[in-house]
Write an enzyme that holds these catalytic residues in place. Structure first.
Site, PDB file in Angstrom:
ATOM      1  NE  ARG A 128      -3.039  -0.255   3.140  1.00 30.90           N
ATOM      2  CZ  ARG A 128      -4.209  -0.816   2.850  1.00 30.90           C
ATOM      3  NH1 ARG A 128      -5.081  -0.170   2.124  1.00 30.90           N
ATOM      4  NH2 ARG A 128      -4.512  -2.023   3.303  1.00 30.90           N
ATOM      5  CB  CYS A 172     -27.771  -7.063  -8.493  1.00 29.89           C
ATOM      6  SG  CYS A 172     -28.075  -6.606 -10.197  1.00 29.89           S
ATOM      7  CD  GLU A 173     -24.360  -8.503  -3.768  1.00 29.78           C
ATOM      8  OE1 GLU A 173     -24.733  -8.400  -2.577  1.00 29.78           O
ATOM      9  OE2 GLU A 173     -24.279  -9.587  -4.373  1.00 29.78           O
TER      10      GLU A 173
HETATM   11  C1  LIG Z   1      -0.244  -7.970   2.360  1.00 25.02           C
HETATM   12  C2  LIG Z   1       1.130  -8.209   2.852  1.00 25.02           C
HETATM   13  C3  LIG Z   1       2.092  -7.191   2.793  1.00 25.02           C
HETATM   14  C4  LIG Z   1       1.794  -5.798   2.312  1.00 25.02           C
HETATM   15  O1  LIG Z   1       0.972  -5.109   3.162  1.00 25.02           O
HETATM   16  P1  LIG Z   1       0.736  -3.522   2.966  1.00 25.02           P
HETATM   17  O2  LIG Z   1      -0.153  -3.148   4.055  1.00 25.02           O
HETATM   18  O3  LIG Z   1       0.120  -3.346   1.629  1.00 25.02           O
HETATM   19  O4  LIG Z   1       2.066  -2.880   3.060  1.00 25.02           O
HETATM   20  C5  LIG Z   1       3.374  -7.493   3.209  1.00 25.02           C
HETATM   21  N1  LIG Z   1       3.698  -8.722   3.672  1.00 25.02           N
HETATM   22  C6  LIG Z   1       2.800  -9.720   3.744  1.00 25.02           C
HETATM   23  C7  LIG Z   1       3.216 -11.040   4.251  1.00 25.02           C
HETATM   24  C8  LIG Z   1       1.492  -9.496   3.345  1.00 25.02           C
HETATM   25  O5  LIG Z   1       0.594 -10.480   3.441  1.00 25.02           O
END
Ligand SMILES: *Cc1c(COP(=O)(O)O)cnc(C)c1O
Length: 403
Positions: free
Chosen positions: A261, A328-329
């Site tokens: 993210r 449709c939700e």
């Molecule tokens: C989803 C995930 C991430 C990334 O998470 P963010 O919040 O997008 O930074 C990193 N490591 C693992 C093991 C994950 O499952």
């Protein structure tokens, strides 16, 4: 950016990602840790478009994959096998074989049973599997329960005592080579003290392992850094790094990071077109051509995305409305209770902060074509995934034959 021009050329809805912004975020994070050896492993699931991966690979990013499919994608995008790691609680035999065949950097193990299976597969292949163990440090990331992963009540990782036992076992095995330790306590974390607390707990394990002559190279702190969707204060990266580094004093390890993210969320927008407006009694709805199948986060987590209305002629007073799709939700909405001027057919709505867990979570629900994706780099825009067609959607289906 001329959104109308893009809408004309590519139709709506679409995603657009700003690669320059991704680079800016990447450099910022990398810089915060410049005092130590570090490696970013971008979490592919946040946005797995091949061009996004290729761009990140060009910045020397590694990749954190949670399925063999993601490993396939990373390799296809030109990632080096020794910069790919593999996480996830439910790896299948085929996925483990795939990862070992590709000789990736290491597998993050999430249970004792998985470790035994990896050992067995590696022994059949007459080789040694590089592994890391995902520790569940039992700290509260204080985030949405669906994206909290670091408590014993969550399915992820193993507790410290089990991890220790597993390292001792792995060290003795001819088919396992422990090279790292891993934790990832959740996503959209704004209070980084929880990550720092986890780091302290896990670094203590690292020290205990050194005393047992088990020397790990990678200290993988996971991802989870929160971003600003509305008015959240993003964590200070310098403080984040300092907290981690402080817990690693005297330890010679490479710090692994798995941001998803953080790198892409605010580099992406989802652009959709107004179809209709209507009122059901007092309640006002703006109905757009994008929907929950394109961007699931609002429906799934009640996630907030900033909305901007683009219109060639805005008239009238702001009033509250829900921006909804055509699926449709009743749970199909992109935003609720927003103040918006009256809209008309053809106006555009820009949904911000949609670069992470947007397209990658999209589906064909209601037999809607998945949308196209565009990339912007140096003010140049190009298409990086074509819009699906109905023929694409049914291509794998096998005709029903009546005997
Ligand atoms: C989803 C995930 C991430 C990334 O998470 P963010 O919040 O997008 O930074 C990193 N490591 C693992 C093991 C994950 O499952």
């Amino acid at each position: 950016m001329d959104y109308y021009k893009l809408a004309n050329e590519y139709q709506t809805p679409f995603y657009i990602y700003d690669f320059d912004k991704i680079k800016e975020r990447f450099d910022k994070l990398k810089n915060a840790f410049k005092a130590r050896k570090s490696q970013i492993f971008y979490a592919v699931k946040a946005n797995s478009n091949l061009s996004v991966l290729k761009f990140l690979a060009s910045l020397d990013s590694g990749f954190d994959c949670v399925s063999a499919g993601e490993i396939y994608r990373a390799l296809k995008a030109g990632a080096k096998n020794y910069k790919i790691i593999f996480s996830g609680v439910g790896k299948s035999i085929e996925e483990i074989e795939f990862a070992l065949n590709k000789n990736i950097l290491y597998i993050n193990i999430e249970s004792e049973a998985e470790m035994f299976l990896i050992e067995q597969i590696a022994s059949k292949m007459q080789r040694s599997a590089r592994i890391s163990i995902r520790v569940n440090p039992n700290v509260d990331a204080k985030t949405h329960p669906y994206i909290s992963t670091g408590l014993h009540e969550n399915k992820f990782g193993v507790d410290i005592e089990s991890a220790k036992r597993m390292y001792i076992y792995a060290k003795k095995s001819s088919f396992l080579e422990p090279v790292g330790v891993h934790f990832h306590i959740g996503s959209q974390i704004l209070d980084i003290s929880s990550i720092q607390e986890a780091s302290k707990i896990v670094s203590q394990l690292l020290r205990e392992l050194i005393a047992l002559n088990i020397n790990l190279k990678f200290f993988d702190i996971g991802g989870g850094l929160g971003v600003c969707y509305k008015d959240e204060q993003e964590p200070n990266l310098y403080e984040y790094a300092q907290g981690i580094l402080a817990s690693l004093q005297g330890l010679d390890v490479c710090i692994g990071m798995e941001p998803g993210r953080f790198l892409v969320a605010n580099a992406g927008e989802f652009v959709t077109k107004v179809l209709y407006e209507k009122c059901n009694g007092e309640k006002r709805f703006v109905i757009v051509d994008g929907a929950m199948n394109d961007l699931l986060r609002p429906s799934l987590y009640k996630a907030y995305h900033e909305i901007e209305l683009l219109s060639d002629n805005i008239k009238g007073n702001l009033s509250l409305c829900d921006i909804v799709g055509g699926v449709c939700e009743s749970g199909d909405f992109l935003a609720q209770n927003r103040k918006l001027a009256p809209t008309k057919t053809g106006d555009l709505i820009i949904v911000k902060g949609a670069g992470a867990y947007g397209f990658s979570m999209s589906s064909n629900y209601n037999t809607r074509n998945r949308v196209c994706e565009l990339a912007k780099e140096n003010d140049k825009i190009r298409i990086i995934r074509k819009r699906e067609s109905y023929a694409d959607q049914v291509a794998l289906e096998v005709e029903y034959l009546k005997d």
